[in-house]
Design an enzyme around this catalytic site. Sequence first.
Site, short mmCIF file in Angstrom:
data_model
loop_
_atom_site.label_atom_id
_atom_site.label_comp_id
_atom_site.label_asym_id
_atom_site.label_seq_id
_atom_site.Cartn_x
_atom_site.Cartn_y
_atom_site.Cartn_z
N ILE A 79 0.81 -1.23 0.00
CA ILE A 79 0.00 0.00 0.00
C ILE A 79 0.83 1.27 0.00
O ILE A 79 0.30 2.35 -0.14
CB ILE A 79 -0.97 0.04 1.20
CG1 ILE A 79 -0.23 -0.22 2.52
CG2 ILE A 79 -2.10 -0.97 1.01
CD1 ILE A 79 -1.10 -0.04 3.74
N GLY A 80 2.11 1.12 0.13
CA GLY A 80 2.89 2.35 0.12
C GLY A 80 4.36 2.05 -0.02
O GLY A 80 4.84 0.98 0.37
N GLU A 81 5.05 2.97 -0.60
CA GLU A 81 6.47 2.78 -0.80
C GLU A 81 7.17 4.12 -0.62
O GLU A 81 6.80 5.10 -1.26
CB GLU A 81 6.72 2.24 -2.20
CG GLU A 81 7.74 1.15 -2.19
CD GLU A 81 7.84 0.47 -3.52
OE1 GLU A 81 7.02 0.75 -4.40
OE2 GLU A 81 8.76 -0.33 -3.68
N GLY A 82 8.12 4.12 0.25
CA GLY A 82 8.83 5.38 0.49
C GLY A 82 10.31 5.22 0.21
O GLY A 82 10.74 4.22 -0.37
N THR A 83 11.06 6.20 0.64
CA THR A 83 12.49 6.16 0.43
C THR A 83 13.14 5.11 1.34
O THR A 83 14.18 4.56 1.02
CB THR A 83 13.10 7.54 0.75
OG1 THR A 83 12.27 8.52 0.16
CG2 THR A 83 14.49 7.66 0.19
N SER A 85 11.22 2.64 3.21
CA SER A 85 10.42 1.48 3.60
C SER A 85 9.30 1.20 2.60
O SER A 85 8.97 2.04 1.77
CB SER A 85 9.81 1.73 4.98
OG SER A 85 8.92 2.83 4.91
N LYS A 131 5.20 -2.36 8.13
CA LYS A 131 6.21 -1.49 7.54
C LYS A 131 7.53 -2.23 7.48
O LYS A 131 8.14 -2.55 8.50
CB LYS A 131 6.35 -0.22 8.38
CG LYS A 131 7.35 0.77 7.86
CD LYS A 131 7.24 2.09 8.61
CE LYS A 131 8.24 3.09 8.07
NZ LYS A 131 7.96 4.45 8.53
N ASP A 218 8.74 15.72 8.69
CA ASP A 218 8.26 15.32 7.36
C ASP A 218 6.73 15.41 7.28
O ASP A 218 6.07 14.49 6.82
CB ASP A 218 8.74 13.90 7.05
CG ASP A 218 8.76 13.61 5.55
OD1 ASP A 218 8.66 14.57 4.76
OD2 ASP A 218 8.84 12.43 5.18
#
Lengths: 458, 599
Positions: A79-83, A85, A131, A218
């Site tokens: 459901i999500g992708e960051g720098t 994780s 996460k 952030d």
Amino acid sequence: MAKARAALQRTAEAMPIHRDEDMEEDAEQTLDESADPLEESGRTADSDEEIEESVAEDIARFEESFSGINKRYRLINRIGEGTFSTVYKAEDLEYNNFNNSWDIDEHSNRKWASPGQRRRTSKRPHYVAIKKIYVTSSPGRILNELDLLHDLKNSEEVCPLITAFRHMDQVVAVLPYFQHRDFREYYRDMRISDMRLYFKSLFIALKSVHAKHILHRDIKPTNFLYNPEQARGVLVDFGLAEREGTDWHQCDCTLPSEERRSRIAHSHYAQTQQAGHQVSAYPKNDVRSSRRANRAGTRGFRAPEVLLKCTQQNTSIDMWSAGVILLTLLSRRFPFFHSADDIDALLEITTIFGRKKMKETSLLHGQIFETNIPSYSENGHSLEKIILWCTSRSGKDSTGAKIELEDDEKEAVEFLYRLLECDPTKRITAEEALRHPFITKAFEDEDGTSDVDIDFVG
Amino acid sequence: MNSRRVPLANLQNATNSPLRAQTAGAKRSRSHASEQRDMPYGQPPPKKQMIAVDDAESTRFGLSRKSGAPPNAFQRKLEAVREVKAVPKQADKTQRTVNENLETIRQWQRHYRKMFPTFVFYFESISEDVRSKVSRQAQTLGAREVKFFSREATHVITTRPIPADSDSTGSTSSSHARGTANHNQLETKKSIFDAALQKNNNGDILSKAKELGMKIWSADKLQRMLITMFNDTGEGPDYGAPRHASAAPQSKLARQADLQTLLQNEKRNGPLDRDHSVDMVQLRGFYIYIHDMDEATKPVMVREYPKVAKKEEGKWPQFRMSGHGKCPFVEDPNHIRRLQQEQEDRPRGMKATAAPRTRAAAAMEEKRALGENNNLARRATAPAVKQEEGEAKPLDPPKVIPAKRSNTDSMPPMFGSAQASIRAMPRFAGGEPIASGIQPSNITSAIRSQMISSTAAAPGARAGHSKEVNQLKRRVLDKNNSAHSANSGQSSVMNDMRAALNQEAVQPARAAKRKAQETLGLIHEDGNQSEEERQARKAAAIRRRKPSEKELKPGYCENCREKFNDFDEHTVSRKHRKFAMSAENWQELDDLLAQLVRR
């Protein structure tokens, strides 16, 4: 035309390319930057949603590498992708074996929803967000995030940490799965009354974070999971957060204004100015050390003092970022700031506030702001004007009168000025914001419109 | 004479003996005779070479001067002239003389090369540029400079006349007297320093310096010494003496010497043709320059943009023409094209204007500039539009120009700015308008987010950097999924609307749907939207079923402290596994995790 362009090209070539940072700072900078707000997914997925092959493969790989995880959680989707994780939606298979005081949904289902609205019974599957922190993150960074989350476990509107565990270099944090909508779905349609609720929730979160002297660093829509229907949000992702005072070095902005003025009057710059103005020039091979300051955050949401490398940043940087969100909502432009880099970011702020304000702001941190770029006026534009322009209302109405903002918009703009205050010491705090009329009216609105009992009023 | 002079006395008849020189009437001893005192106590007495020192100087200068007296201006000048000419002149003489002279100079140099590291200079009444030059030269010889007068100093360098009081007693007695004082100082240095400061010597630094037994040199003297120190005598580290002793033709030797002198000079003075504008990069274009007010650190920001005819063409951030919902700092070619289209349509028929006050009409107005504070913006009637086109109001955003140069290749190159590569780029991907129904939120791959993160570090400014490559890759990606734009995250209805607004004339196929929406007054219901959106999303997912499988995920590993080209490859590398397996790396984190166990 072609000739002119050629001439232009020559000028451009003749001028040296300036590199504003050292090469060795690159890696660090990459880590300073949180993922672009536009590229992150910002919405909870429905379980029946179809899963991409690549995601399925990714999940399979993750389960394989992390032995035993599929006994506790059934991974459903990414459901999500960051720098730093990737976040997965997962079913919590051991829900009933544990204390689930973190489960506000379960809590509020009972407490808030009217009986008719109650969709799911306690038999429903329980979801969590898993996460997966990338193995390239240092244990120190992971420790920082989990430690702060642990500290904030009882804070209002802050995403609680259910648990966290490690398998070799892979660390996983388990968080509640929070139903919310993608900011991009609603930012152009929010009414002022909706904004009050959004910011009330956000400032409750920030107040509790700031009370612990923690900077989130952030704040942006993707890190505030908001559910407009419930008018409730949770603040997530403390991956860049830090405790106030970490690596502080004296910055002029914390001096009493008298002392700062005297420092400025006796500065090298003031003396060379007295000696006669020189053409602006910078050393070609500069051997001086760089000014170092934490600049972690997301482009377009950094406060001026972060851009100016203030060495004593405090929790007010989060309030600026919140101001950027409000500006986005009022102007209905997302992202509002493009900010390809820090210089662009500061110049975009200059576009709004003008040179004079930026000179003053820079001096707060012991720096001289010089520019001759013709697009920036001395006094900038009013936020009212910018919002009217962004919403195509900068003309006149049918009667020939100048179009003005609605009254509630004006109130919002007044509040916006308090958030987008360039001087961090004058910027409104989260606690003060909750007492500002713009926010307190949220309580009134709620009182009038909501069909449920509110036990915190009165 | 104190005991230090004994070796000298033992050698009175040596060729280079100062006594011998004295008889020749060439004694110049004040400073050098007393030089001994500058030696910190506890150091071994100077070696015999120093005998040559005074003599070398005196021989070279050939000046008759009353010992101990400061040189007068004429003498100084004369010395300076002689000094410059000294070596070449003697080179004209016989080889023997040359060698002899060189030898004495070398000895002198050797001596002072040893002495200089013990010198601590305090400069007084000296212009800043001379001071910095001399100080730098002295420092290359190991001496130090103190910024404030203190007993730490061994030498005071001044341009003022040196007080002659103690010197009048003659060099011998004065060095006696001072020698004694120095012995006292050895024991109670501090108190003497204090006493000296308290004494009412007019408060003059030179007097104090004398009290404290410091050497007082004229700036000229020090400069002369430094020149001699750096003179090519074969003593330098780069070339050996034998070459000069060789019978090489004079001209060649001289030329060589010239070149060496030149190089040597450049080494200590910097290039001769250097001026300060070379050290400093002048900001000549439009620039932003943010720097420390005390110049203690590097500037926080500096960037220069090429001069442009109209400020709207400048590549710096400014409000630009953009459609609703989009970033106001990024130019939107589609939006501009649409506006142009409308302007062209306008005179022909009333088709466009016939449209009610839709968003299209509203957007039309927006093309007008954001006026400066308290500047009334004009109404966007058709004539006004015409007028504005030719006029270019001060704060007008670009109008016709941008559409024409929307091909980025023809843009003038931009330096130091990330905007060239980023601004307005994705929106023009594939030259296609933004299509509807694309919901990229769930396909964001690690590579994309990482690349995007990295854009913030001014990729445009760094050539040959991996970020640059990322940037290029990203563009390719954008081209492939031409539907993606930085802002394509809206619902399908919104996108359809925008497409409709943006592509009025270009996409007649959409007309029917658009009409339908327009008749709805462009108001969408939430329920409606989500249904349609879901479908669109599914369609998009299907379309995107085949992602380019082996996408490399470049990044940086904090644990191995290195950059990698592919995440999957790196994380199985030996180095990384070694880190992962070492328990000590995880101890602290595990302590915390123990507290986080689910209960």
